[in-house]
Design a protein around this motif. Sequence first.
Motif, mmCIF file in Angstrom:
data_model
loop_
_atom_site.group_PDB
_atom_site.id
_atom_site.type_symbol
_atom_site.label_atom_id
_atom_site.label_comp_id
_atom_site.label_asym_id
_atom_site.label_seq_id
_atom_site.Cartn_x
_atom_site.Cartn_y
_atom_site.Cartn_z
ATOM 1 N N THR A 212 -2.890 -22.940 -31.344
ATOM 2 C CA THR A 212 -2.125 -22.692 -32.573
ATOM 3 C C THR A 212 -2.329 -23.861 -33.532
ATOM 4 O OG1 THR A 212 -0.442 -21.392 -31.436
ATOM 5 C CG2 THR A 212 0.190 -22.330 -33.549
ATOM 6 N N HIS A 232 -9.414 -18.738 -41.290
ATOM 7 C CA HIS A 232 -8.834 -18.118 -40.089
ATOM 8 C C HIS A 232 -9.504 -16.769 -39.826
ATOM 9 C CE1 HIS A 232 -5.957 -16.547 -37.258
ATOM 10 N NE2 HIS A 232 -5.437 -15.696 -38.120
ATOM 11 N N LEU A 236 -11.948 -15.703 -36.663
ATOM 12 C CA LEU A 236 -11.604 -14.553 -35.809
ATOM 13 C C LEU A 236 -12.791 -13.601 -35.714
ATOM 14 C CD1 LEU A 236 -7.962 -13.633 -36.984
ATOM 15 C CD2 LEU A 236 -8.616 -14.649 -34.797
ATOM 16 N N GLN A 241 -10.548 -16.961 -30.865
ATOM 17 C CA GLN A 241 -9.146 -16.543 -30.855
ATOM 18 C C GLN A 241 -8.233 -17.746 -31.116
ATOM 19 O OE1 GLN A 241 -8.219 -13.244 -30.733
ATOM 20 N NE2 GLN A 241 -10.455 -13.119 -30.929
ATOM 21 N N HIS A 242 -7.313 -17.617 -32.065
ATOM 22 C CA HIS A 242 -6.357 -18.692 -32.360
ATOM 23 C C HIS A 242 -5.250 -18.136 -33.264
ATOM 24 C CE1 HIS A 242 -9.010 -18.537 -35.825
ATOM 25 N NE2 HIS A 242 -8.144 -19.236 -36.524
ATOM 26 N N HIS A 243 -4.174 -18.901 -33.379
ATOM 27 C CA HIS A 243 -3.056 -18.534 -34.257
ATOM 28 C C HIS A 243 -2.919 -19.539 -35.389
ATOM 29 C CE1 HIS A 243 -0.998 -15.138 -32.417
ATOM 30 N NE2 HIS A 243 -1.301 -15.650 -31.237
ATOM 31 N N VAL A 265 -4.718 -10.130 -41.092
ATOM 32 C CA VAL A 265 -4.464 -11.139 -40.048
ATOM 33 C C VAL A 265 -2.963 -11.286 -39.767
ATOM 34 C CG1 VAL A 265 -6.608 -12.441 -40.420
ATOM 35 C CG2 VAL A 265 -4.577 -13.045 -41.756
ATOM 36 N N ASN A 267 -1.229 -10.172 -37.473
ATOM 37 C CA ASN A 267 -0.906 -10.357 -36.051
ATOM 38 C C ASN A 267 -1.237 -11.759 -35.542
ATOM 39 O OD1 ASN A 267 0.011 -7.743 -35.799
ATOM 40 N ND2 ASN A 267 -2.021 -6.934 -35.299
ATOM 41 N N THR A 268 -2.066 -12.485 -36.308
ATOM 42 C CA THR A 268 -2.506 -13.801 -35.816
ATOM 43 C C THR A 268 -2.079 -14.952 -36.724
ATOM 44 O OG1 THR A 268 -4.609 -13.387 -36.917
ATOM 45 C CG2 THR A 268 -4.522 -12.930 -34.547
#
Length: 383
Positions: A212, A232, A236, A241-243, A265, A267-268
């Motif tokens: 994150t 970001h 992706l 994968q990351h927040h 984005v 959801n992330t």
Amino acid sequence: MTEKKKILIRIGSLRHGGAEKVLVTFLKNLPQDKYEIDLLLNLYSGKYLSEVPNWINILYLNKGEMITTNRIQDIPQKIYRVIYQKLLKKFPKLLYQGKLNGKKYDIEFAAIHGMRDEILNSPLKNSKKIVWIHNDLTQVKIYTNEEIRKFFGFDKIMVISEKIRETFLNLAQNENEQQKIEKIYNPLDTEEVLTKASAPVLNYTFDHTIPTFISVGTVFPQKGFDRLLKVHKKLLNEGFQHHILIVGDGYDFENIKNLKSELDVDNTATMLGFTDNPYPYFEHSDFYILSSRYEGFPTVLFEAITLKKKIIATDVSGVREMLKDGELGLIIENSEEGIYFGMKKALENPEHFNPYSENLKDYQIPFSLENSVNTIMRILDEL
């Protein structure tokens, strides 16, 4: 008993910006037996209002929250505020005779650069005048060298970083002007940061299986959250994968929120809005990222340093000074490509950040809250 110095401090509001927080931290640490302070806000609003010590007299031109939309029902109030504030700026005697009751101040203090003209055009010719510069004005379009030179009308120019100090030194035309410039690090209560960081996280669930990146700041274009979200999305798409967690509020909030949806984005990437205590979110995030287009001296980095976070920061004013030229964190080019490079490095090669973590272990921030407050008090007392 010596008579208390009468001080007028002016700022737009006490909304959730760095300059506002710094001002309130300073006021909370002042001795009340030395000064009589009137704090004049253009707009009586903001999260920090409740933190102003009760011995400080708060005055305001208008009341209510900032109007950031153009809804039909808000337009009359918006127009009224603009006209009223412009009128008082053009005819300051109306303000000083009316709202300020003809009071004579020893010192008039512009707590942000945007209050320059209001203080310099004060009808009180005998008051000493101070300004506190929190931004690198060379990065703000309207501030030509000629505009920046007008700040030499103040008796003292308080700046918060070496880069801003150099800007003013280069524009000073004599020794007298050079002596007006005083560098003071922003007061930051490191003990408070550490204590608050141990509080529980609210309204957000961290997924510790993927990294994150947190970014904290007022949501407006200067902070570059649009760049952060675009990078970001790109990462992706490349399978990283990351927040992303953005903590803060501001007039650009809806635009950035819409961009987040446009980029698909939601959801992330999470926009948490303003919180009184961002530090638990720092604590649980893997990386702190500063995506700003320009800054003065981003106090938020000192908060990240205090909490020993892995830091990625664009090369804006103050960053090299704070990160010791890259010893304490990764300094990246001030561009979307720079942000992409920094985040990709963190995702692809996280061990690259181990030396920064080692350097941070025993690192002591080079100033204390007490030093900053004492320096500002010395300036007030000497004027």
